[in-house]
Design a protein around this motif. Sequence first.
Motif, PDB file in Angstrom:
ATOM      1  N   ASP A  51       0.896  -1.034   0.039  1.00  0.00           N
ATOM      2  CA  ASP A  51      -0.009  -0.231  -0.176  1.00  0.00           C
ATOM      3  C   ASP A  51       0.772   1.094   0.079  1.00  0.00           C
ATOM      4  OD1 ASP A  51      -2.578  -1.505   0.389  1.00  0.00           O
ATOM      5  OD2 ASP A  51      -1.712  -2.008   2.304  1.00  0.00           O
ATOM      6  N   LEU A  52       2.070   1.336   0.638  1.00  0.00           N
ATOM      7  CA  LEU A  52       2.810   2.240   0.763  1.00  0.00           C
ATOM      8  C   LEU A  52       4.494   2.083   0.647  1.00  0.00           C
ATOM      9  CD1 LEU A  52       3.175   5.297   2.183  1.00  0.00           C
ATOM     10  CD2 LEU A  52       2.786   4.283   4.079  1.00  0.00           C
ATOM     11  N   LEU A  53       5.140   2.996   0.060  1.00  0.00           N
ATOM     12  CA  LEU A  53       6.464   3.005  -0.256  1.00  0.00           C
ATOM     13  C   LEU A  53       7.282   4.386   0.360  1.00  0.00           C
ATOM     14  CD1 LEU A  53       8.947   1.993  -1.648  1.00  0.00           C
ATOM     15  CD2 LEU A  53       8.155   3.041  -3.812  1.00  0.00           C
ATOM     16  N   PHE A  54       8.011   3.924   1.141  1.00  0.00           N
ATOM     17  CA  PHE A  54       8.968   5.132   1.748  1.00  0.00           C
ATOM     18  C   PHE A  54      10.140   4.991   1.104  1.00  0.00           C
ATOM     19  CE2 PHE A  54       6.360   3.809   5.435  1.00  0.00           C
ATOM     20  CZ  PHE A  54       5.842   5.007   5.881  1.00  0.00           C
ATOM     21  N   ILE A  55      10.567   6.073   0.152  1.00  0.00           N
ATOM     22  CA  ILE A  55      11.736   5.928  -0.831  1.00  0.00           C
ATOM     23  C   ILE A  55      12.375   7.191  -0.837  1.00  0.00           C
ATOM     24  CG2 ILE A  55      10.219   6.516  -2.790  1.00  0.00           C
ATOM     25  CD1 ILE A  55      11.771   4.625  -4.415  1.00  0.00           C
ATOM     26  N   ASP A  56      13.892   6.841  -0.875  1.00  0.00           N
ATOM     27  CA  ASP A  56      14.849   7.887  -0.721  1.00  0.00           C
ATOM     28  C   ASP A  56      14.664   8.466  -2.098  1.00  0.00           C
ATOM     29  OD1 ASP A  56      16.813   9.905  -0.209  1.00  0.00           O
ATOM     30  OD2 ASP A  56      18.369   8.183  -0.465  1.00  0.00           O
ATOM     31  N   ILE A  57      15.152   9.739  -2.569  1.00  0.00           N
ATOM     32  CA  ILE A  57      15.062  10.339  -3.767  1.00  0.00           C
ATOM     33  C   ILE A  57      16.565   9.996  -4.377  1.00  0.00           C
ATOM     34  CG2 ILE A  57      15.324  12.474  -5.167  1.00  0.00           C
ATOM     35  CD1 ILE A  57      12.775  13.291  -3.541  1.00  0.00           C
ATOM     36  N   GLU A  58      17.615  10.487  -3.633  1.00  0.00           N
ATOM     37  CA  GLU A  58      18.938  10.266  -4.625  1.00  0.00           C
ATOM     38  C   GLU A  58      19.510   8.945  -4.065  1.00  0.00           C
ATOM     39  OE1 GLU A  58      21.549  13.714  -3.436  1.00  0.00           O
ATOM     40  OE2 GLU A  58      20.424  14.794  -4.834  1.00  0.00           O
ATOM     41  N   MET A  59      19.453   7.992  -5.185  1.00  0.00           N
ATOM     42  CA  MET A  59      20.037   6.763  -4.907  1.00  0.00           C
ATOM     43  C   MET A  59      20.598   6.388  -6.263  1.00  0.00           C
ATOM     44  SD  MET A  59      17.030   4.346  -3.042  1.00  0.00           S
ATOM     45  CE  MET A  59      15.968   4.753  -4.219  1.00  0.00           C
ATOM     46  N   PRO A  60      22.000   5.516  -6.045  1.00  0.00           N
ATOM     47  CA  PRO A  60      22.444   5.141  -7.176  1.00  0.00           C
ATOM     48  C   PRO A  60      21.889   4.464  -8.414  1.00  0.00           C
ATOM     49  CG  PRO A  60      23.372   3.872  -5.213  1.00  0.00           C
ATOM     50  CD  PRO A  60      22.401   4.974  -4.781  1.00  0.00           C
ATOM     51  N   GLY A  61      22.113   4.501  -9.474  1.00  0.00           N
ATOM     52  CA  GLY A  61      21.498   3.660 -10.668  1.00  0.00           C
ATOM     53  C   GLY A  61      20.197   4.209 -11.033  1.00  0.00           C
ATOM     54  N   LEU A  62      19.289   4.085 -10.102  1.00  0.00           N
ATOM     55  CA  LEU A  62      17.895   4.842 -10.522  1.00  0.00           C
ATOM     56  C   LEU A  62      17.590   5.486  -9.418  1.00  0.00           C
ATOM     57  CD1 LEU A  62      15.334   4.836 -12.528  1.00  0.00           C
ATOM     58  CD2 LEU A  62      14.926   2.510 -11.171  1.00  0.00           C
ATOM     59  N   ASP A  63      17.191   7.031  -9.523  1.00  0.00           N
ATOM     60  CA  ASP A  63      16.751   7.786  -8.325  1.00  0.00           C
ATOM     61  C   ASP A  63      15.379   7.500  -8.354  1.00  0.00           C
ATOM     62  OD1 ASP A  63      15.170  10.232  -9.556  1.00  0.00           O
ATOM     63  OD2 ASP A  63      16.543   9.874 -10.955  1.00  0.00           O
ATOM     64  N   GLY A  64      14.664   7.791  -6.844  1.00  0.00           N
ATOM     65  CA  GLY A  64      13.427   7.630  -6.426  1.00  0.00           C
ATOM     66  C   GLY A  64      12.627   8.359  -7.483  1.00  0.00           C
ATOM     67  N   LEU A  65      12.635   9.569  -7.872  1.00  0.00           N
ATOM     68  CA  LEU A  65      11.803  10.191  -8.650  1.00  0.00           C
ATOM     69  C   LEU A  65      11.469   9.821 -10.113  1.00  0.00           C
ATOM     70  CD1 LEU A  65      12.446  13.990  -7.699  1.00  0.00           C
ATOM     71  CD2 LEU A  65      10.049  12.835  -7.863  1.00  0.00           C
ATOM     72  N   THR A  66      12.558   9.378 -10.659  1.00  0.00           N
ATOM     73  CA  THR A  66      12.370   8.685 -11.871  1.00  0.00           C
ATOM     74  C   THR A  66      11.714   7.373 -11.720  1.00  0.00           C
ATOM     75  OG1 THR A  66      14.442  10.010 -12.525  1.00  0.00           O
ATOM     76  CG2 THR A  66      13.852   7.974 -13.873  1.00  0.00           C
ATOM     77  N   PHE A  67      12.014   6.648 -10.764  1.00  0.00           N
ATOM     78  CA  PHE A  67      11.456   5.377 -10.666  1.00  0.00           C
ATOM     79  C   PHE A  67       9.839   5.497 -10.634  1.00  0.00           C
ATOM     80  CE2 PHE A  67       9.628   2.249  -7.437  1.00  0.00           C
ATOM     81  CZ  PHE A  67       9.780   1.002  -8.045  1.00  0.00           C
ATOM     82  N   ILE A  68       9.387   6.548  -9.753  1.00  0.00           N
ATOM     83  CA  ILE A  68       7.901   6.520  -9.567  1.00  0.00           C
ATOM     84  C   ILE A  68       7.199   7.022 -10.818  1.00  0.00           C
ATOM     85  CG2 ILE A  68       6.310   8.174  -8.135  1.00  0.00           C
ATOM     86  CD1 ILE A  68       7.882   5.476  -6.422  1.00  0.00           C
ATOM     87  N   LYS A  69       8.033   8.046 -11.553  1.00  0.00           N
ATOM     88  CA  LYS A  69       7.468   8.563 -12.779  1.00  0.00           C
ATOM     89  C   LYS A  69       7.454   7.391 -13.853  1.00  0.00           C
ATOM     90  CE  LYS A  69       9.239  13.248 -12.182  1.00  0.00           C
ATOM     91  NZ  LYS A  69      10.264  14.251 -12.703  1.00  0.00           N
ATOM     92  N   SER A  70       8.073   6.302 -13.915  1.00  0.00           N
ATOM     93  CA  SER A  70       8.281   5.467 -14.801  1.00  0.00           C
ATOM     94  C   SER A  70       7.771   4.413 -14.593  1.00  0.00           C
ATOM     95  CB  SER A  70       9.684   4.995 -15.274  1.00  0.00           C
ATOM     96  OG  SER A  70      10.363   4.575 -14.155  1.00  0.00           O
ATOM     97  N   TYR A  71       7.233   3.956 -13.250  1.00  0.00           N
ATOM     98  CA  TYR A  71       6.610   2.534 -12.857  1.00  0.00           C
ATOM     99  C   TYR A  71       5.082   2.921 -13.004  1.00  0.00           C
ATOM    100  CZ  TYR A  71       6.468  -1.724 -10.567  1.00  0.00           C
ATOM    101  OH  TYR A  71       6.068  -3.285 -10.373  1.00  0.00           O
ATOM    102  N   ASN A  72       4.585   1.833 -13.679  1.00  0.00           N
ATOM    103  CA  ASN A  72       3.062   2.066 -13.799  1.00  0.00           C
ATOM    104  C   ASN A  72       2.068   1.737 -12.642  1.00  0.00           C
ATOM    105  OD1 ASN A  72       3.404   3.179 -16.362  1.00  0.00           O
ATOM    106  ND2 ASN A  72       3.228   1.274 -17.519  1.00  0.00           N
ATOM    107  N   ILE A  73       2.559   0.548 -11.899  1.00  0.00           N
ATOM    108  CA  ILE A  73       1.793   0.198 -10.982  1.00  0.00           C
ATOM    109  C   ILE A  73       2.323   0.395  -9.824  1.00  0.00           C
ATOM    110  CG2 ILE A  73       0.417  -2.018  -9.925  1.00  0.00           C
ATOM    111  CD1 ILE A  73       0.805  -3.277 -12.724  1.00  0.00           C
TER     112      ILE A  73
END
Length: 225
Positions: A51-73
């Motif tokens: 239901d809920l994801l606690f995620i850092d933004i600046e992470m190596p390889g794939l940052d949190g913001l890019t991940f959330i923007k690109s992941y559909n579900i």
Amino acid sequence: MKTWKCIIADDEPLARELISDYVAKVPFLDLKGIFTNAWEVRDFLQKNTVDLLFIDIEMPGLDGLTFIKSYNIQPKVIFITAHRKYAVEAFEVKALDYLLKPISFERFLKSVNELDTKNTEANLRSNHIFISIDRQQQKIQLDKIMYIESKGDYLSFVLEDDKPLISKMTLKAILEQLPENFTQIHRSFIINQNKISAFQKDKVKVGEEWLTISRSFRNDIHFGE
């Protein structure tokens, strides 16, 4: 009170430990996993639902913001970061909150309490929704919906005593508008639990139709409880 299944993603060991300790103190949070990067989260979410994801933004390889923007579900998201500069972008992707490190338990608790409040408010919303059909907004009574089936880029709303309605949208988008008695059982189906007439381990009967419960959703469904 709803129990929120959550996961944590942060490349900093101390941050992971702190947030996991905070989660353990909150009775309506259920921690299902701790990860060091967004790729691990992606792999986990392909086989599990939370239901809920606690995620850092600046992470190596794939940052949190890019991940959330690109992941559909996506589950709902609370960002964790040491930088204020990402706040606008974070709320543009409809993040529930934006926690700045170092995070106090008081601030963390305020964030998740707000989450529970929003869930309660959502359950008290109107007994209908509007969907787009032929360039107009069509009203549907929630208690008339038997189930919703995904058909490519479209959804079919199967109604009680009426013909199905077709709208161009995704299951994820409509699920965010529905109360808790609507449950996703498959990547192609959301059902109205109030319309269940029978069920088995791997399928459920809604009205006169048997619909498959996929393995990835099976552990999250407890119709008999």
